[in-house]
Design an enzyme around this catalytic site. Structure first.
Site, PDB file in Angstrom:
ATOM      1  N   GLU A 101       0.854  -1.208  -0.069  1.00 54.17           N
ATOM      2  CA  GLU A 101      -0.030   0.048  -0.210  1.00 54.17           C
ATOM      3  C   GLU A 101       0.798   1.142  -0.127  1.00 54.17           C
ATOM      4  O   GLU A 101       0.421   2.145   0.662  1.00 54.17           O
ATOM      5  CB  GLU A 101      -0.784   0.031   1.172  1.00 54.17           C
ATOM      6  CG  GLU A 101      -1.677  -1.340   1.486  1.00 54.17           C
ATOM      7  CD  GLU A 101      -2.313  -2.085   0.556  1.00 54.17           C
ATOM      8  OE1 GLU A 101      -2.363  -1.426  -0.630  1.00 54.17           O
ATOM      9  OE2 GLU A 101      -2.732  -2.964   0.678  1.00 54.17           O
ATOM     10  N   GLU A 149       9.386   4.424   0.843  1.00 52.91           N
ATOM     11  CA  GLU A 149      10.063   5.212   0.159  1.00 52.91           C
ATOM     12  C   GLU A 149       8.867   6.315  -0.652  1.00 52.91           C
ATOM     13  O   GLU A 149       9.227   7.667  -0.651  1.00 52.91           O
ATOM     14  CB  GLU A 149      10.968   4.651  -0.756  1.00 52.91           C
ATOM     15  CG  GLU A 149      12.534   4.157  -0.364  1.00 52.91           C
ATOM     16  CD  GLU A 149      12.059   2.813   0.282  1.00 52.91           C
ATOM     17  OE1 GLU A 149      11.126   2.219  -0.149  1.00 52.91           O
ATOM     18  OE2 GLU A 149      12.882   2.432   1.179  1.00 52.91           O
TER      19      GLU A 149
END
Lengths: 90, 380
Positions: free
Chosen positions: B357, B361
């Site tokens: 999800e 990053e």
């Protein structure tokens, strides 16, 4: 966030201008496409739709979900003015 | 305003969710992990308990849970078994998308099936070469020559519960942009292949879904053509991020339970270095829950800040889960690494939370690039 009192197209513009400036951390010129300029991302597009619905008490229909309608102060102003039937304030 | 205590109703629901998970889910978690599957009977039971798509309002046939209760359910499920929590996550994302963007006919046809568990939904966004970057996806939806519908061609991979799903929400590129389609599993032109032996959430029955000219009627288009990115994707992922955040808090709690009971039994809790790890779990769990509740309230209120609040919660909570699971293994030493040790499963599952999800990053980029500008930390 409370629903804004919208008496004129300039009211809408002021609200849109203030929201974009506070969200993006800088004033943006009314015609600037904030997505094309790299100031905003796709998450912000969804955020703008929620802002418009919340602030101006309108429902953005599925067929109105065009990123171009939310890309600038001018675009948001025109979109909301169209939804609310508010004309020019000058 | 995020509330700091639960109402009587929410406390009662929390107790009910906790009891259900302790009885019906947690005892199966190791089996789900080992056998890499979840039984269909459990899906039926979740539906019977009103735990599938529990956010759908009562007037549409759903349970209509408030944001806090929804968060508590997903936290308890995450504590018991991350694979089952991931089932709720993707099914809820699909159902929520149909509720928000499906037309009256689509809603009438699919909501009862999705709410009853008759149809299990799976979210088919990710592709082998583009990951979950909706802007870059390559699956094509060509308009059918007779004008009624589309032909879908492409490959989706790492699709959670794709092995078990009855219907996929497939994102594909039409001439007018990225669009979302409900695709029934039994349509000609679909091949579903298991993707086994993943690092964590091994019971989540990942699949590769290959579409080879699969014909989809126009009626199965969810939302306007070309409107799926960013609006549909972001709406669905916002709910998904809330679910993962809550499930991650559940992992923190499970890790804490394992570590403290072991350290208490072994007498190692008196060591300050062990206390430090326990303290970090406790505080991170509490902080994560607050962020998750805040995100939930934003989503339910349709606040403009909801997508970012969910991103922040998911980012913090998934990191907290990975830290807590790692520390729990450390507290237990070799016992925490043993086959069948819940901590070993939690450790692997928690790593997955940092990826699904929206990876760390991606979250960092969203928060770091945009959130610092709006003064939101100063203003709440």
């Amino acid at each position: 966030m409370s629903v804004a009192v919208v008496a004129s197209i300039e009211d809408i513009r002021e609200q849109a201008r203030a929201y974009l400036a506070s969200s993006l951390g800088q004033p943006v010129s009314d015609h600037l496409d904030v997505f094309a300029a790299g100031l905003a991302n796709s998450l912000f597009a969804a955020q703008l739709v929620l802002f418009v619905e919340d602030r101006f008490a309108v429902t953005v229909e599925d067929d109105e979900l065009e990123i171009a309608s939310f890309a600038s102060v001018d675009a948001v102003t025109a979109f909301v003015a169209g939804k609310t039937g508010v004309g020019g304030g000058h | 305003m995020t509330q700091f205590s639960l109402t009587e109703d929410q406390l009662a629901r929390q107790g009910s969710f906790r009891g259900f998970v302790d009885r019906e889910v947690a005892p199966l978690a190791d089996r789900h992990d080992r056998e890499q599957r979840v039984d269909r009977e459990l899906v039926d039971l979740l539906a019977k308990e009103g735990m599938l798509a529990s956010q759908i309002p009562a007037e549409l046939g759903g349970r209509g849970l408030d944001a806090v209760s929804y968060a508590l359910l997903h936290e308890e499920m995450g504590r018991g078994c991350s694979s089952v929590r991931s089932l709720l996550t993707v099914h809820d994302m699909v159902t929520e998308t149909v509720r928000r963007f499906g037309g009256p006919q689509l809603r009438q046809r699919w909501l009862p099936q999705l709410l009853s568990g008759q149809a299990l939904g799976s979210f088919a966004l990710t592709e082998p070469d583009t990951g979950s970057d909706a802007a870059a996806l390559t699956t094509r939806a060509e308009p059918a020559p007779d004008g009624d519908g589309f032909h879908l061609t492409g490959v989706k991979r790492w699709i959670t519960f794709g092995q078990l799903a009855d219907v996929f929400l497939v994102f594909a590129r039409t001439p007018r942009g990225v669009s979302a389609f409900l695709v029934e599993r039994d349509r000609p032109g679909i091949v579903v292949r298991p993707v086994p032996d993943m690092l964590g959430t091994r019971g989540s029955m990942l699949a590769e879904v290959e579409l080879d000219g699969c014909r989809i009627p126009r009626a199965n288009l969810v939302g306007g053509q070309g409107r799926a990115h960013p609006f549909v994707v972001t709406h669905a992922l916002t709910l998904g991020r809330l679910s993962v955040a809550c499930g991650s808090v559940g992992i923190v709690r499970a890790a804490l339970d394992e570590a403290t009971s072991y350290a208490t039994a072994r007498g190692t809790l008196r060591h300050q270095l062990v206390q430090r790890m326990i303290a970090d779990m406790v505080v991170a769990g509490r902080a994560g829950r607050m962020l998750a509740l805040r995100a939930g309230e934003s989503i339910w209120a349709r606040s403009p800040g909801a997508p970012m609040a969910a991103t922040e919660a998911k980012y913090f909570c998934s990191r907290a889960a990975a830290d807590a699971a790692r520390d729990a293994v450390q507290v237990m030493g070799a016992a925490g690494c043993a086959p069948g040790a819940p901590t070993a499963r939690l450790y692997r599952d928690a790593k997955v939370m940092e990826i699904i999800e929206g990876s760390h990053e991606i979250s960092q980029s969203m928060i770091g690039m945009f959130r610092h500008r709006d003064g939101s930390l100063a203003h709440g």
